[in-house]
Design a protein around this motif. Structure first.
Motif, PDB file in Angstrom:
ATOM      1  N   ARG A  54       0.852  -1.182   0.000  1.00 14.62           N
ATOM      2  CA  ARG A  54       0.000   0.000   0.000  1.00 14.62           C
ATOM      3  C   ARG A  54       0.897   1.244   0.000  1.00 14.62           C
ATOM      4  O   ARG A  54       1.782   1.387   0.844  1.00 14.62           O
ATOM      5  CB  ARG A  54      -0.903  -0.011   1.231  1.00 14.62           C
ATOM      6  N   GLN A  55       0.637   2.144  -0.961  1.00 15.63           N
ATOM      7  CA  GLN A  55       1.417   3.369  -1.081  1.00 15.63           C
ATOM      8  C   GLN A  55       0.735   4.509  -0.327  1.00 15.63           C
ATOM      9  O   GLN A  55      -0.411   4.402   0.109  1.00 15.63           O
ATOM     10  CB  GLN A  55       1.590   3.739  -2.555  1.00 15.63           C
ATOM     11  N   ASN A  56       1.460   5.614  -0.175  1.00 13.83           N
ATOM     12  CA  ASN A  56       0.940   6.759   0.571  1.00 13.83           C
ATOM     13  C   ASN A  56      -0.315   7.347  -0.068  1.00 13.83           C
ATOM     14  O   ASN A  56      -1.159   7.927   0.624  1.00 13.83           O
ATOM     15  CB  ASN A  56       2.015   7.842   0.689  1.00 13.83           C
ATOM     16  N   ASP A  57      -0.428   7.218  -1.404  1.00 13.31           N
ATOM     17  CA  ASP A  57      -1.612   7.757  -2.085  1.00 13.31           C
ATOM     18  C   ASP A  57      -2.770   6.767  -2.111  1.00 13.31           C
ATOM     19  O   ASP A  57      -3.798   7.028  -2.738  1.00 13.31           O
ATOM     20  CB  ASP A  57      -1.257   8.192  -3.509  1.00 13.31           C
TER      21      ASP A  57
ATOM     22  N   GLY B 105       5.479   2.435   4.453  1.00 17.35           N
ATOM     23  CA  GLY B 105       5.137   3.571   5.304  1.00 17.35           C
ATOM     24  C   GLY B 105       3.700   3.560   5.765  1.00 17.35           C
ATOM     25  O   GLY B 105       3.203   4.571   6.285  1.00 17.35           O
ATOM     26  N   GLN B 106       3.010   2.435   5.597  1.00 16.93           N
ATOM     27  CA  GLN B 106       1.598   2.319   5.958  1.00 16.93           C
ATOM     28  C   GLN B 106       1.409   1.170   6.949  1.00 16.93           C
ATOM     29  O   GLN B 106       2.015   0.110   6.793  1.00 16.93           O
ATOM     30  CB  GLN B 106       0.747   2.066   4.717  1.00 16.93           C
TER      31      GLN B 106
END
Length: 235
Positions: free
Chosen positions: A67-70, A133-134
């Motif tokens: 999972r990405q920041n967006d 980062g998630q």
């Protein structure tokens, strides 16, 4: 006159092997969910039918997603699932529930027709992922159906678990989330362990409802004439 530059054979081989090594990718690591350390159930315990367990379509693959920041999802470059993630989820929840309920009668659906559960667990997992980062996130919903076919509990669950960032830490965090889900689910199941027995009449009614049968209409007796001065019909 043409001259040739002569290089040692060993040096030439070293260069060729070096180029070949650069073109070969390292194999991706394989991961499985961590089921913790569930103990072995010692009693027959309550009869629980786990399933059907539905898992979101995007999780039904060997690719380990990040999972990405967006909010987008990308395939992990250094890891993938070792087999079916859906099957891993089933087995983790089965072992956790059997241990927490201390019951050897926790079965995965579908099961034998002669198995009559005290409770059936209908479970839907709509999200289970994480990113560098998630945090690891689990979204799920369960419905508990008692032996009379009545819905006794319905709950939507959202759980999060932080991790150190690496792929191994993320997989471990996702396993912890499923263990926490099993803990909450077992707490909801325990009050349904001592249900009263279902009467034979209720069982027949349930069987008719499942088959779509309609109850027989009451028979109306035929009229029989009584010979008097006036003709009267008795019902």
């Amino acid at each position: 006159m043409m001259t040739f530059l002569r290089l040692p054979i060993a040096l030439l081989l070293t260069g060729v092997l070096g180029l070949a090594g650069c073109s070969v990718r390292q194999p991706a690591a394989l991961y499985q969910l961590d089921s913790g350390n569930p103990g072995q159930p010692k009693q027959a315990g309550m009869a629980v039918l786990l399933g059907p367990v539905s898992v979101a379509d995007y999780l039904q693959r060997e690719t380990l997603l990040q999972r990405q920041n967006d909010g987008s999802l990308t395939a992990s470059a250094d890891g993938r699932w070792a087999g079916s993630l859906s099957a891993d989820i089933d087995q983790l929840l089965l072992r956790q529930l059997a241990w927490r309920l201390d019951s050897q009668r926790v079965m995965l659906a579908p099961t034998a027709s002669n198995f009559t559960p005290d409770v059936q667990v209908l479970l839907s997992i709509t999200r289970l992922d994480s990113g560098k980062g998630q945090p690891a996130v689990l979204d799920a919903q369960w419905r508990l159906i008692d032996r009379r076919g009545q819905v006794r509990d319905n709950k939507i669950v959202h759980l999060e678990e932080k991790h150190a960032g690496g792929t191994a830490a993320q997989v471990q965090a996702q396993g912890v989330l499923l263990q926490r889900l099993a803990e909450q689910l077992s707490a909801a199941l325990k009050p349904l362990a001592n249900q009263p027995a279902v009467a034979d009449g209720s069982r027949k009614a349930q069987a008719q409802a499942r088959k779509g049968d309609t109850p027989e209409k009451p028979k109306i007796p035929l009229a029989t004439p009584i010979r008097t001065d006036m003709e009267v019909f008795r019902f």
